[in-house]
Scaffold this active site. Structure first.
Site, PDB file in Angstrom:
ATOM      1  N   SER A  95       0.880  -1.161   0.000  1.00 49.65           N
ATOM      2  CA  SER A  95       0.000   0.000   0.000  1.00 49.65           C
ATOM      3  C   SER A  95       0.921   1.214   0.000  1.00 49.65           C
ATOM      4  O   SER A  95       1.752   1.362   0.902  1.00 49.65           O
ATOM      5  CB  SER A  95      -0.895  -0.009   1.239  1.00 49.65           C
ATOM      6  OG  SER A  95      -1.873   0.996   1.122  1.00 49.65           O
ATOM      7  N   GLU A  96       0.800   2.072  -1.012  1.00 45.93           N
ATOM      8  CA  GLU A  96       1.846   3.061  -1.254  1.00 45.93           C
ATOM      9  C   GLU A  96       1.915   4.173  -0.205  1.00 45.93           C
ATOM     10  O   GLU A  96       2.852   4.962  -0.203  1.00 45.93           O
ATOM     11  CB  GLU A  96       1.742   3.656  -2.670  1.00 45.93           C
ATOM     12  CG  GLU A  96       0.516   4.501  -2.952  1.00 45.93           C
ATOM     13  CD  GLU A  96      -0.615   3.695  -3.581  1.00 45.93           C
ATOM     14  OE1 GLU A  96      -0.673   2.472  -3.357  1.00 45.93           O
ATOM     15  OE2 GLU A  96      -1.452   4.302  -4.279  1.00 45.93           O
TER      16      GLU A  96
END
Lengths: 206, 232
Positions: free
Chosen positions: A44-45
Protein backbone atom coordinates in the site's frame (compact mmCIF):
# COMPACT_ATOMS: atom_id res chain seq x y z
CA UNK A 1 -18.07 -11.80 -21.43
CA UNK A 2 -16.42 -11.50 -18.02
CA UNK A 3 -17.94 -9.70 -15.03
CA UNK A 4 -15.91 -7.73 -12.46
CA UNK A 5 -15.02 -10.78 -10.42
CA UNK A 6 -14.01 -12.82 -13.46
CA UNK A 7 -11.77 -9.97 -14.63
CA UNK A 8 -10.18 -9.88 -11.18
CA UNK A 9 -9.76 -13.67 -11.22
CA UNK A 10 -8.08 -13.48 -14.64
CA UNK A 11 -5.80 -10.68 -13.42
CA UNK A 12 -4.78 -12.81 -10.43
CA UNK A 13 -3.32 -15.35 -12.88
CA UNK A 14 -0.71 -12.72 -13.78
CA UNK A 15 0.76 -12.90 -10.29
CA UNK A 16 3.55 -15.32 -9.48
CA UNK A 17 4.71 -16.80 -6.21
CA UNK A 18 6.94 -14.41 -4.26
CA UNK A 19 5.85 -11.22 -6.01
CA UNK A 20 5.47 -7.83 -4.31
CA UNK A 21 2.43 -6.22 -5.92
CA UNK A 22 0.47 -2.96 -5.79
CA UNK A 23 -3.27 -3.16 -6.43
CA UNK A 24 -5.26 -0.06 -7.42
CA UNK A 25 -8.75 0.95 -6.34
CA UNK A 26 -11.88 -0.74 -7.80
CA UNK A 27 -11.69 -4.06 -9.66
CA UNK A 28 -7.92 -4.37 -8.96
CA UNK A 29 -8.68 -4.53 -5.23
CA UNK A 30 -10.76 -7.68 -5.89
CA UNK A 31 -7.68 -9.43 -7.32
CA UNK A 32 -6.55 -10.15 -3.75
CA UNK A 33 -9.53 -12.53 -3.40
CA UNK A 34 -8.17 -14.80 -6.15
CA UNK A 35 -4.45 -15.24 -5.44
CA UNK A 36 -5.11 -18.68 -3.87
CA UNK A 37 -2.01 -20.41 -2.49
CA UNK A 38 0.45 -18.04 -4.14
CA UNK A 39 2.73 -16.17 -1.76
CA UNK A 40 1.95 -12.56 -2.71
CA UNK A 41 2.87 -9.50 -0.64
CA UNK A 42 0.64 -6.47 -1.24
CA UNK A 43 2.07 -2.99 -1.03
CA UNK A 44 0.00 0.00 0.00
CA UNK A 45 1.85 3.06 -1.25
CA UNK A 46 1.07 5.18 1.81
CA UNK A 47 3.76 3.12 3.53
CA UNK A 48 3.15 -0.59 4.06
CA UNK A 49 4.15 -4.00 2.73
CA UNK A 50 2.03 -6.97 3.76
CA UNK A 51 -1.45 -5.48 3.65
CA UNK A 52 -4.11 -7.61 5.32
CA UNK A 53 -7.91 -7.69 4.86
CA UNK A 54 -10.45 -5.23 6.29
CA UNK A 55 -10.71 -5.42 10.09
CA UNK A 56 -13.51 -7.11 11.97
CA UNK A 57 -16.13 -4.58 13.12
CA UNK A 58 -14.86 -2.84 16.24
CA UNK A 59 -11.16 -3.47 15.50
CA UNK A 60 -10.63 -0.54 13.12
CA UNK A 61 -7.49 1.49 13.78
CA UNK A 62 -7.27 5.11 12.59
CA UNK A 63 -3.50 4.66 12.19
CA UNK A 64 -3.88 1.73 9.81
CA UNK A 65 -5.32 2.54 6.39
CA UNK A 66 -4.62 1.67 2.77
CA UNK A 67 -3.99 4.04 -0.14
CA UNK A 68 -7.77 4.29 -0.66
CA UNK A 69 -8.02 5.57 2.95
CA UNK A 70 -9.91 2.41 3.99
CA UNK A 71 -9.26 0.75 7.34
CA UNK A 72 -7.23 -2.46 6.94
CA UNK A 73 -5.20 -4.90 9.06
CA UNK A 74 -1.58 -5.98 9.35
CA UNK A 75 -0.10 -9.45 8.90
CA UNK A 76 2.86 -11.34 10.37
CA UNK A 77 5.06 -10.13 7.51
CA UNK A 78 3.95 -6.49 7.61
CA UNK A 79 6.52 -3.71 7.43
CA UNK A 80 5.78 0.02 7.71
CA UNK A 81 7.84 2.86 6.24
CA UNK A 82 7.53 6.49 5.23
CA UNK A 83 6.20 7.81 1.90
CA UNK A 84 9.62 8.64 0.47
CA UNK A 85 10.83 5.08 1.12
CA UNK A 86 7.56 3.70 -0.25
CA UNK A 87 7.92 5.51 -3.55
CA UNK A 88 11.62 4.74 -3.57
CA UNK A 89 10.76 1.05 -3.88
CA UNK A 90 8.13 1.87 -6.53
CA UNK A 91 10.34 4.16 -8.60
CA UNK A 92 13.30 1.86 -8.06
CA UNK A 93 11.55 -1.05 -9.75
CA UNK A 94 11.35 -3.24 -6.65
CA UNK A 95 7.58 -3.74 -6.97
CA UNK A 96 7.08 -6.53 -9.51
CA UNK A 97 3.69 -5.45 -10.81
CA UNK A 98 0.89 -2.93 -10.46
CA UNK A 99 -2.69 -3.79 -11.39
CA UNK A 100 -4.76 -0.68 -11.93
CA UNK A 101 -7.81 0.73 -13.68
CA UNK A 102 -7.86 3.01 -16.71
CA UNK A 103 -10.06 5.41 -18.65
CA UNK A 104 -8.13 4.91 -21.90
CA UNK A 105 -5.18 2.87 -23.14
CA UNK A 106 -3.44 3.49 -26.47
CA UNK A 107 -1.88 0.87 -28.73
CA UNK A 108 1.63 2.10 -27.82
CA UNK A 109 0.94 1.53 -24.11
CA UNK A 110 0.04 5.12 -23.20
CA UNK A 111 -2.26 5.18 -20.18
CA UNK A 112 -4.84 7.80 -19.16
CA UNK A 113 -6.56 7.34 -15.81
CA UNK A 114 -6.31 10.53 -13.77
CA UNK A 115 -8.19 13.44 -15.28
CA UNK A 116 -10.97 14.47 -17.63
CA UNK A 117 -10.52 18.10 -18.74
CA UNK A 118 -13.45 20.28 -17.71
CA UNK A 119 -14.52 17.86 -15.01
CA UNK A 120 -13.59 17.77 -11.35
CA UNK A 121 -9.86 17.06 -11.09
CA UNK A 122 -8.90 15.17 -7.96
CA UNK A 123 -5.23 14.53 -8.66
CA UNK A 124 -3.00 11.69 -9.78
CA UNK A 125 -2.08 10.44 -6.31
CA UNK A 126 0.59 7.77 -6.77
CA UNK A 127 -0.52 6.56 -10.20
CA UNK A 128 2.17 8.34 -12.23
CA UNK A 129 4.92 7.02 -9.96
CA UNK A 130 3.54 3.48 -10.09
CA UNK A 131 3.24 3.22 -13.87
CA UNK A 132 6.67 4.77 -14.36
CA UNK A 133 8.40 2.59 -11.80
CA UNK A 134 7.02 -0.92 -11.34
CA UNK A 135 8.21 -3.94 -13.28
CA UNK A 136 4.96 -4.71 -15.07
CA UNK A 137 1.80 -2.60 -15.53
CA UNK A 138 -1.42 -4.57 -15.91
CA UNK A 139 -4.59 -2.63 -16.63
CA UNK A 140 -8.03 -3.99 -15.76
CA UNK A 141 -10.86 -2.04 -17.40
CA UNK A 142 -14.12 -2.22 -19.33
CA UNK A 143 -13.41 -2.64 -23.02
CA UNK A 144 -15.91 0.03 -24.08
CA UNK A 145 -17.60 3.10 -22.60
CA UNK A 146 -21.26 3.19 -21.58
CA UNK A 147 -21.97 4.46 -25.12
CA UNK A 148 -20.17 1.48 -26.68
CA UNK A 149 -17.03 3.38 -27.73
CA UNK A 150 -13.72 1.54 -27.51
CA UNK A 151 -11.46 2.57 -24.62
CA UNK A 152 -8.53 0.85 -26.35
CA UNK A 153 -7.47 3.53 -28.80
CA UNK A 154 -4.89 4.37 -31.44
CA UNK A 155 -4.05 7.42 -29.33
CA UNK A 156 -5.34 8.56 -25.94
CA UNK A 157 -7.58 11.64 -26.00
CA UNK A 158 -7.28 12.32 -22.25
CA UNK A 159 -4.20 13.68 -20.42
CA UNK A 160 -1.70 10.86 -19.86
CA UNK A 161 -0.73 9.20 -16.61
CA UNK A 162 2.25 7.58 -18.30
CA UNK A 163 3.80 7.24 -21.76
CA UNK A 164 4.27 3.72 -23.18
CA UNK A 165 3.88 2.11 -19.76
CA UNK A 166 1.15 -0.57 -20.13
CA UNK A 167 2.21 -4.19 -20.65
CA UNK A 168 -1.09 -6.09 -20.55
CA UNK A 169 -4.79 -5.14 -20.68
CA UNK A 170 -7.52 -7.29 -19.16
CA UNK A 171 -11.05 -6.25 -20.15
CA UNK A 172 -14.52 -7.75 -19.93
CA UNK A 173 -13.94 -9.01 -23.50
CA UNK A 174 -10.47 -10.52 -23.22
CA UNK A 175 -6.73 -10.10 -22.67
CA UNK A 176 -4.43 -8.07 -24.92
CA UNK A 177 -0.71 -7.32 -24.82
CA UNK A 178 0.99 -4.12 -25.95
CA UNK A 179 3.53 -5.20 -28.58
CA UNK A 180 5.49 -3.62 -31.45
CA UNK A 181 2.95 -2.01 -33.81
CA UNK A 182 -0.17 -2.35 -31.66
CA UNK A 183 -2.10 -4.75 -29.45
CA UNK A 184 -1.93 -8.55 -29.68
CA UNK A 185 -4.88 -10.68 -28.59
CA UNK A 186 -3.80 -13.11 -25.87
CA UNK A 187 -7.20 -14.63 -25.18
CA UNK A 188 -10.91 -13.94 -25.52
CA UNK A 189 -13.33 -13.86 -22.58
CA UNK A 190 -15.89 -16.64 -22.23
CA UNK A 191 -18.41 -16.46 -25.06
CA UNK A 192 -16.52 -13.70 -26.94
CA UNK A 193 -15.16 -14.43 -30.42
CA UNK A 194 -11.95 -12.95 -31.79
CA UNK A 195 -14.02 -11.12 -34.41
CA UNK A 196 -16.17 -9.55 -31.69
CA UNK A 197 -13.06 -8.50 -29.78
CA UNK A 198 -11.58 -6.92 -32.91
CA UNK A 199 -14.84 -5.16 -33.75
CA UNK A 200 -14.99 -3.61 -30.26
CA UNK A 201 -11.39 -2.37 -30.43
CA UNK A 202 -10.33 0.92 -32.00
CA UNK A 203 -6.60 0.28 -31.47
CA UNK A 204 -4.58 -1.56 -34.13
CA UNK A 205 -4.55 -5.30 -33.51
CA UNK A 206 -1.49 -7.09 -34.85
CA UNK B 1 17.68 22.66 25.81
CA UNK B 2 13.98 22.35 26.39
CA UNK B 3 12.00 21.34 23.30
CA UNK B 4 8.73 20.67 25.10
CA UNK B 5 5.90 23.22 24.91
CA UNK B 6 2.62 23.17 26.86
CA UNK B 7 0.31 23.39 23.84
CA UNK B 8 0.34 23.81 20.05
CA UNK B 9 -0.17 27.60 20.20
CA UNK B 10 2.90 27.95 22.42
CA UNK B 11 4.90 25.58 20.21
CA UNK B 12 4.10 27.70 17.13
CA UNK B 13 4.62 31.05 18.88
CA UNK B 14 7.04 33.24 16.92
CA UNK B 15 7.19 30.84 13.98
CA UNK B 16 4.14 31.97 12.00
CA UNK B 17 3.97 34.79 9.48
CA UNK B 18 1.68 35.65 6.56
CA UNK B 19 2.78 34.22 3.20
CA UNK B 20 4.89 31.45 4.70
CA UNK B 21 5.55 27.98 3.27
CA UNK B 22 4.55 25.04 5.48
CA UNK B 23 5.19 21.33 4.90
CA UNK B 24 2.63 19.12 6.64
CA UNK B 25 2.72 15.38 7.29
CA UNK B 26 -0.20 13.00 6.93
CA UNK B 27 -1.97 10.91 4.33
CA UNK B 28 -5.70 11.53 4.04
CA UNK B 29 -6.70 12.12 7.67
CA UNK B 30 -4.17 9.57 8.93
CA UNK B 31 -1.24 10.97 10.89
CA UNK B 32 -2.10 14.63 10.32
CA UNK B 33 -0.84 17.37 12.69
CA UNK B 34 -4.36 18.25 13.79
CA UNK B 35 -3.34 20.23 16.88
CA UNK B 36 -0.95 22.47 14.94
CA UNK B 37 -3.51 23.03 12.16
CA UNK B 38 -6.06 24.08 14.74
CA UNK B 39 -3.55 26.45 16.36
CA UNK B 40 -2.70 27.99 12.97
CA UNK B 41 -6.40 28.56 12.41
CA UNK B 42 -6.65 30.35 15.76
CA UNK B 43 -3.53 32.41 14.99
CA UNK B 44 -5.16 33.62 11.76
CA UNK B 45 -1.95 33.44 9.70
CA UNK B 46 -2.81 34.14 6.05
CA UNK B 47 -1.65 33.50 2.47
CA UNK B 48 -0.15 30.16 3.41
CA UNK B 49 1.41 27.74 0.94
CA UNK B 50 1.11 24.12 2.02
CA UNK B 51 3.05 21.13 0.74
CA UNK B 52 0.79 18.32 1.88
CA UNK B 53 -0.29 15.15 0.10
CA UNK B 54 -3.97 15.92 0.70
CA UNK B 55 -6.08 18.89 1.73
CA UNK B 56 -8.14 17.23 4.45
CA UNK B 57 -11.94 17.21 4.37
CA UNK B 58 -14.23 20.20 4.75
CA UNK B 59 -14.17 20.30 8.56
CA UNK B 60 -10.91 18.51 9.45
CA UNK B 61 -7.25 18.69 8.55
CA UNK B 62 -6.15 21.50 6.23
CA UNK B 63 -9.84 21.85 5.35
CA UNK B 64 -10.35 23.98 8.47
CA UNK B 65 -7.84 26.54 7.08
CA UNK B 66 -9.60 26.56 3.72
CA UNK B 67 -12.86 27.47 5.43
CA UNK B 68 -11.18 30.53 6.94
CA UNK B 69 -9.43 31.41 3.60
CA UNK B 70 -5.96 31.20 5.17
CA UNK B 71 -4.50 29.09 2.35
CA UNK B 72 -3.19 30.67 -0.85
CA UNK B 73 -1.65 27.63 -2.51
CA UNK B 74 -1.59 23.84 -2.14
CA UNK B 75 1.12 21.48 -3.42
CA UNK B 76 -0.61 18.08 -3.29
CA UNK B 77 -1.11 14.81 -5.14
CA UNK B 78 -4.78 14.21 -4.40
CA UNK B 79 -7.50 16.56 -3.20
CA UNK B 80 -10.65 14.61 -4.04
CA UNK B 81 -12.23 14.58 -0.59
CA UNK B 82 -12.71 18.28 -0.08
CA UNK B 83 -15.70 20.12 -1.59
CA UNK B 84 -14.68 23.56 -0.26
CA UNK B 85 -11.23 23.06 -1.79
CA UNK B 86 -12.79 22.43 -5.18
CA UNK B 87 -15.09 25.44 -4.87
CA UNK B 88 -12.16 27.77 -4.10
CA UNK B 89 -9.97 26.23 -6.79
CA UNK B 90 -12.59 26.44 -9.54
CA UNK B 91 -13.38 30.06 -8.62
CA UNK B 92 -9.67 30.96 -8.82
CA UNK B 93 -9.27 31.85 -5.14
CA UNK B 94 -6.83 29.01 -4.51
CA UNK B 95 -3.70 27.99 -6.40
CA UNK B 96 -3.02 24.31 -6.86
CA UNK B 97 0.16 22.53 -7.94
CA UNK B 98 -0.33 18.82 -8.50
CA UNK B 99 2.71 16.68 -7.77
CA UNK B 100 2.80 12.92 -8.24
CA UNK B 101 2.75 11.43 -4.76
CA UNK B 102 6.24 9.93 -4.92
CA UNK B 103 7.65 13.10 -6.43
CA UNK B 104 6.16 15.14 -3.57
CA UNK B 105 7.61 12.78 -0.95
CA UNK B 106 11.03 12.81 -2.60
CA UNK B 107 10.97 16.61 -3.01
CA UNK B 108 10.52 16.86 0.76
CA UNK B 109 13.16 14.24 1.52
CA UNK B 110 15.62 15.83 -0.92
CA UNK B 111 15.07 19.32 0.52
CA UNK B 112 15.75 17.96 3.99
CA UNK B 113 18.96 16.36 2.72
CA UNK B 114 20.24 19.54 1.09
CA UNK B 115 19.53 18.32 -2.44
CA UNK B 116 18.03 21.15 -4.54
CA UNK B 117 17.00 18.95 -7.47
CA UNK B 118 16.80 15.35 -8.68
CA UNK B 119 15.85 13.52 -11.85
CA UNK B 120 12.88 11.15 -11.97
CA UNK B 121 11.07 9.24 -14.70
CA UNK B 122 7.71 9.82 -12.99
CA UNK B 123 5.55 12.03 -15.21
CA UNK B 124 7.71 11.93 -18.35
CA UNK B 125 5.41 12.45 -21.36
CA UNK B 126 2.62 13.94 -19.20
CA UNK B 127 1.52 17.48 -18.28
CA UNK B 128 3.73 17.18 -15.18
CA UNK B 129 6.83 17.27 -17.41
CA UNK B 130 5.87 20.45 -19.27
CA UNK B 131 8.45 23.20 -18.80
CA UNK B 132 10.83 20.96 -16.84
CA UNK B 133 14.37 20.07 -17.84
CA UNK B 134 14.63 16.65 -19.55
CA UNK B 135 17.82 14.61 -19.42
CA UNK B 136 18.69 11.14 -20.67
CA UNK B 137 20.54 8.61 -18.53
CA UNK B 138 21.40 5.21 -20.03
CA UNK B 139 18.96 5.74 -22.89
CA UNK B 140 15.99 6.62 -20.67
CA UNK B 141 14.47 10.10 -20.24
CA UNK B 142 14.06 11.76 -16.84
CA UNK B 143 12.77 15.13 -15.67
CA UNK B 144 14.22 17.51 -13.12
CA UNK B 145 12.20 18.04 -9.94
CA UNK B 146 13.20 20.43 -7.17
CA UNK B 147 13.70 19.81 -3.48
CA UNK B 148 11.28 21.48 -1.09
CA UNK B 149 12.68 23.85 1.52
CA UNK B 150 9.82 24.90 3.80
CA UNK B 151 9.81 27.68 6.41
CA UNK B 152 8.07 25.35 8.83
CA UNK B 153 7.23 21.66 9.10
CA UNK B 154 4.29 20.47 11.18
CA UNK B 155 4.10 16.73 11.79
CA UNK B 156 2.39 14.14 13.95
CA UNK B 157 4.21 11.24 15.62
CA UNK B 158 3.13 8.62 18.14
CA UNK B 159 5.85 9.06 20.77
CA UNK B 160 8.71 11.44 21.34
CA UNK B 161 11.39 11.43 23.97
CA UNK B 162 12.40 14.76 25.51
CA UNK B 163 15.13 15.27 22.90
CA UNK B 164 12.69 14.82 20.01
CA UNK B 165 13.57 11.30 18.90
CA UNK B 166 10.37 10.08 17.25
CA UNK B 167 8.43 6.88 16.80
CA UNK B 168 5.48 6.72 14.46
CA UNK B 169 2.67 4.17 14.50
CA UNK B 170 1.65 1.96 11.55
CA UNK B 171 0.63 3.82 8.38
CA UNK B 172 0.39 7.12 10.29
CA UNK B 173 4.11 7.50 9.51
CA UNK B 174 3.52 8.29 5.79
CA UNK B 175 4.66 11.83 4.88
CA UNK B 176 5.64 12.81 8.42
CA UNK B 177 9.38 12.00 8.31
CA UNK B 178 10.08 13.64 4.91
CA UNK B 179 7.93 16.67 5.86
CA UNK B 180 9.80 17.03 9.16
CA UNK B 181 13.14 16.89 7.36
CA UNK B 182 12.39 19.69 4.86
CA UNK B 183 11.33 22.34 7.39
CA UNK B 184 13.71 25.07 8.55
CA UNK B 185 11.93 24.58 11.86
CA UNK B 186 9.92 21.50 12.76
CA UNK B 187 7.11 21.33 15.29
CA UNK B 188 5.94 17.85 16.17
CA UNK B 189 2.79 16.88 18.03
CA UNK B 190 2.66 13.50 19.75
CA UNK B 191 0.31 11.33 21.75
CA UNK B 192 2.92 10.71 24.39
CA UNK B 193 6.24 12.21 25.56
CA UNK B 194 8.40 9.62 27.25
CA UNK B 195 11.56 10.14 29.34
CA UNK B 196 14.81 10.33 27.39
CA UNK B 197 16.42 6.91 27.48
CA UNK B 198 13.20 4.93 27.45
CA UNK B 199 13.07 4.51 23.65
CA UNK B 200 15.22 1.81 22.04
CA UNK B 201 17.96 3.71 20.13
CA UNK B 202 17.89 1.01 17.45
CA UNK B 203 14.22 1.70 16.80
CA UNK B 204 14.05 5.47 16.42
CA UNK B 205 12.16 6.32 13.20
CA UNK B 206 13.29 9.96 13.03
CA UNK B 207 16.19 11.30 15.12
CA UNK B 208 15.58 14.38 17.25
CA UNK B 209 18.00 16.49 15.20
CA UNK B 210 15.07 17.19 12.87
CA UNK B 211 12.72 18.17 15.71
CA UNK B 212 12.80 21.64 17.31
CA UNK B 213 9.60 21.83 19.31
CA UNK B 214 7.37 19.11 20.78
CA UNK B 215 3.82 19.26 22.04
CA UNK B 216 1.75 16.48 23.55
CA UNK B 217 -2.03 16.46 23.23
CA UNK B 218 -5.30 14.66 22.62
CA UNK B 219 -5.86 13.66 19.00
CA UNK B 220 -9.24 13.01 17.45
CA UNK B 221 -7.69 10.65 14.83
CA UNK B 222 -10.76 10.63 12.60
CA UNK B 223 -11.28 7.67 10.25
CA UNK B 224 -12.06 8.70 6.68
CA UNK B 225 -13.45 5.39 5.35
CA UNK B 226 -14.45 2.83 7.92
CA UNK B 227 -14.36 -0.54 6.13
CA UNK B 228 -14.93 -3.81 7.99
CA UNK B 229 -15.55 -7.49 7.24
CA UNK B 230 -17.87 -10.05 8.78
CA UNK B 231 -16.47 -12.21 11.54
CA UNK B 232 -15.90 -15.71 10.12
Amino acid sequence: MWDRNQMAERAAQELEDGMYVNLGIGIPTLVANYVGDKDITLQSENGMLGMGPFPIDGEEDADLINAGKQTITEMDRTAYFDSATSFGMIRGGKIAAAILGAMEVAENGDLANWMIPGKLVKGMGGAMDLVAGVGRVIVVMDHTSKHGDSKLLKECTLPLTGKSVVDRIITNLGVLDVVEGGLRIVECADGVSEDELRAATDATIV
Amino acid sequence: MNKIYPNAAAALDGLLHDGMFIAAGGFGLCGIPELCLSAIKDAGTKDLTFASNNAGVDDFGIGILLQTRQVKKMISSYVGENAEFMRQYLSGELELEFNPQGTLAERMRAGGCGIPGFYTKTGVGTVIAEGKEHKDFNGETFILEEGIFADLAIVKAWKADETGNLIFRKTARNFNPPAAMCGKTCVVEVEEIVPTGSLDPDNIHLPGIYVHRIVQGQHEKRIEQRTVREKT
